[in-house]
Scaffold this motif. Structure first.
Motif, PDB file in Angstrom:
ATOM      1  N   VAL A   1       2.017 -28.101 -16.617  1.00  0.00           N
ATOM      2  CA  VAL A   1       1.783 -29.523 -16.828  1.00  0.00           C
ATOM      3  C   VAL A   1       0.630 -29.630 -17.818  1.00  0.00           C
ATOM      4  O   VAL A   1      -0.423 -29.028 -17.621  1.00  0.00           O
ATOM      5  CB  VAL A   1       1.421 -30.235 -15.504  1.00  0.00           C
ATOM      6  CG1 VAL A   1       1.089 -31.693 -15.763  1.00  0.00           C
ATOM      7  CG2 VAL A   1       2.554 -30.100 -14.501  1.00  0.00           C
ATOM      8  N   ILE A   2       0.861 -30.349 -18.915  1.00  0.00           N
ATOM      9  CA  ILE A   2      -0.142 -30.452 -19.977  1.00  0.00           C
ATOM     10  C   ILE A   2      -0.575 -31.900 -20.136  1.00  0.00           C
ATOM     11  O   ILE A   2       0.253 -32.805 -20.146  1.00  0.00           O
ATOM     12  CB  ILE A   2       0.428 -29.950 -21.327  1.00  0.00           C
ATOM     13  CG1 ILE A   2       0.956 -28.528 -21.215  1.00  0.00           C
ATOM     14  CG2 ILE A   2      -0.629 -30.040 -22.419  1.00  0.00           C
ATOM     15  CD1 ILE A   2       1.654 -28.036 -22.470  1.00  0.00           C
ATOM     16  N   GLY A   3      -1.855 -32.086 -20.259  1.00  0.00           N
ATOM     17  CA  GLY A   3      -2.389 -33.413 -20.534  1.00  0.00           C
ATOM     18  C   GLY A   3      -3.572 -33.296 -21.480  1.00  0.00           C
ATOM     19  O   GLY A   3      -4.131 -32.221 -21.649  1.00  0.00           O
ATOM     20  N   GLY A   4      -3.937 -34.370 -22.090  1.00  0.00           N
ATOM     21  CA  GLY A   4      -5.096 -34.350 -22.970  1.00  0.00           C
ATOM     22  C   GLY A   4      -4.752 -34.782 -24.372  1.00  0.00           C
ATOM     23  O   GLY A   4      -3.701 -35.344 -24.638  1.00  0.00           O
ATOM     24  N   GLU A   5      -5.658 -34.468 -25.285  1.00  0.00           N
ATOM     25  CA  GLU A   5      -5.479 -34.825 -26.682  1.00  0.00           C
ATOM     26  C   GLU A   5      -4.403 -33.946 -27.316  1.00  0.00           C
ATOM     27  O   GLU A   5      -4.116 -32.852 -26.831  1.00  0.00           O
ATOM     28  CB  GLU A   5      -6.800 -34.670 -27.424  1.00  0.00           C
ATOM     29  CG  GLU A   5      -7.877 -35.600 -26.888  1.00  0.00           C
ATOM     30  CD  GLU A   5      -9.216 -35.374 -27.542  1.00  0.00           C
ATOM     31  OE1 GLU A   5      -9.310 -34.563 -28.488  1.00  0.00           O
ATOM     32  OE2 GLU A   5     -10.176 -36.014 -27.105  1.00  0.00           O
ATOM     33  N   ALA A   6      -3.827 -34.405 -28.422  1.00  0.00           N
ATOM     34  CA  ALA A   6      -2.705 -33.726 -29.064  1.00  0.00           C
ATOM     35  C   ALA A   6      -3.017 -32.268 -29.388  1.00  0.00           C
ATOM     36  O   ALA A   6      -2.191 -31.374 -29.150  1.00  0.00           O
ATOM     37  CB  ALA A   6      -2.288 -34.467 -30.332  1.00  0.00           C
ATOM     38  N   GLU A   7      -4.199 -32.012 -29.926  1.00  0.00           N
ATOM     39  CA  GLU A   7      -4.552 -30.638 -30.288  1.00  0.00           C
ATOM     40  C   GLU A   7      -4.639 -29.740 -29.052  1.00  0.00           C
ATOM     41  O   GLU A   7      -4.198 -28.588 -29.068  1.00  0.00           O
ATOM     42  CB  GLU A   7      -5.868 -30.619 -31.060  1.00  0.00           C
ATOM     43  CG  GLU A   7      -6.119 -29.280 -31.731  1.00  0.00           C
ATOM     44  CD  GLU A   7      -7.289 -29.345 -32.697  1.00  0.00           C
ATOM     45  OE1 GLU A   7      -8.136 -28.447 -32.595  1.00  0.00           O
ATOM     46  OE2 GLU A   7      -7.335 -30.268 -33.532  1.00  0.00           O
ATOM     47  N   THR A   8      -5.184 -30.263 -27.965  1.00  0.00           N
ATOM     48  CA  THR A   8      -5.274 -29.511 -26.714  1.00  0.00           C
ATOM     49  C   THR A   8      -3.878 -29.209 -26.178  1.00  0.00           C
ATOM     50  O   THR A   8      -3.595 -28.099 -25.732  1.00  0.00           O
ATOM     51  CB  THR A   8      -6.081 -30.307 -25.662  1.00  0.00           C
ATOM     52  OG1 THR A   8      -7.394 -30.519 -26.169  1.00  0.00           O
ATOM     53  CG2 THR A   8      -6.141 -29.571 -24.337  1.00  0.00           C
ATOM     54  N   VAL A   9      -2.995 -30.193 -26.248  1.00  0.00           N
ATOM     55  CA  VAL A   9      -1.616 -30.000 -25.790  1.00  0.00           C
ATOM     56  C   VAL A   9      -0.936 -28.920 -26.622  1.00  0.00           C
ATOM     57  O   VAL A   9      -0.254 -28.035 -26.081  1.00  0.00           O
ATOM     58  CB  VAL A   9      -0.833 -31.333 -25.835  1.00  0.00           C
ATOM     59  CG1 VAL A   9       0.653 -31.107 -25.606  1.00  0.00           C
ATOM     60  CG2 VAL A   9      -1.393 -32.312 -24.808  1.00  0.00           C
ATOM     61  N   GLN A  10      -1.130 -28.930 -27.925  1.00  0.00           N
ATOM     62  CA  GLN A  10      -0.511 -27.926 -28.799  1.00  0.00           C
ATOM     63  C   GLN A  10      -1.035 -26.528 -28.493  1.00  0.00           C
ATOM     64  O   GLN A  10      -0.258 -25.569 -28.430  1.00  0.00           O
ATOM     65  CB  GLN A  10      -0.754 -28.276 -30.273  1.00  0.00           C
ATOM     66  CG  GLN A  10       0.030 -29.473 -30.738  1.00  0.00           C
ATOM     67  CD  GLN A  10      -0.344 -29.906 -32.144  1.00  0.00           C
ATOM     68  OE1 GLN A  10      -1.414 -29.566 -32.654  1.00  0.00           O
ATOM     69  NE2 GLN A  10       0.532 -30.679 -32.773  1.00  0.00           N
TER      70      GLN A  10
END
Length: 182
Positions: A130-139
């Protein structure tokens, strides 16, 4: 030869799922109150297991047997167990009983000898995240998850090539792209 343990040591070892005399370790979820609550491999179990196998590996050259019954669990803690088994000096046999799913199947691959009991349910799949956060963190997290999948597939390919069939990365990736019960 391993010396006989006093009763207090026996009780302590049995609570942790280890029998120094028979050189057996029981590996399965330690902290749950019901099947619905079972979390699989987690930090507490990994810590106990790594200490147990290190102890047994250090006191004798006799073989170690691991009784594995696991629904799976956390990748990082499972890999601590995998590495502890794979780097043991002594010969390690893993016997899968009951459930051998997800991370349990990866751990099974670390044994010098792998035995699956006739009524054991085995399952492989890509891990979930499960991923959450800002776009760069998700990538970055998605890239890490892809590297985990690649590592898992390589472990299966290496062991399946030697034991079962001429597995390839592509065959293993297709096998793990869903829950596959074996």
């Amino acid at each position: 030869m391993t010396r006989r343990q006093p009763r207090d040591d026996f009780d302590r070892w049995m609570t942790l799922g280890v029998s120094p005399e028979s050189r057996r370790i029981s590996l399965g979820s330690m902290s749950y109150t019901s099947f619905d609550d079972e979390r699989g491999i987690e930090f507490q179990e990994a810590g106990h297991f790594v200490r147990a196998i290190s102890y047994l590996d250090g006191v004798s050259d006799d073989d170690i047997v691991i009784d594995l019954n696991s629904i799976g669990g956390d990748w990082g803690h499972g890999m601590a167990i995998y590495d502890a088994i794979a780097t043991a000096r002594t010969y390690v046999t893993i016997i899968a009983r009951g459930w051998c799913c997800s991370m349990g199947m990866v751990i099974l691959q670390a044994g010098d000898e792998r035995i699956v009991s006739p009524h054991c349910t085995c399952m492989v799949h890509d891990g979930s995240i499960v991923i959450g956060g800002e776009a760069e963190t998700v990538q970055r997290t998605a890239a890490w998850a892809k590297s985990v999948t690649d590592t898992m597939n390589k472990i299966f390919v290496d062991r399946m090539t030697e034991a079962v069939c001429q597995a390839t990365q592509e065959k293993v990736a297709a096998m793990c792209d869903r829950d596959l019960y074996l």
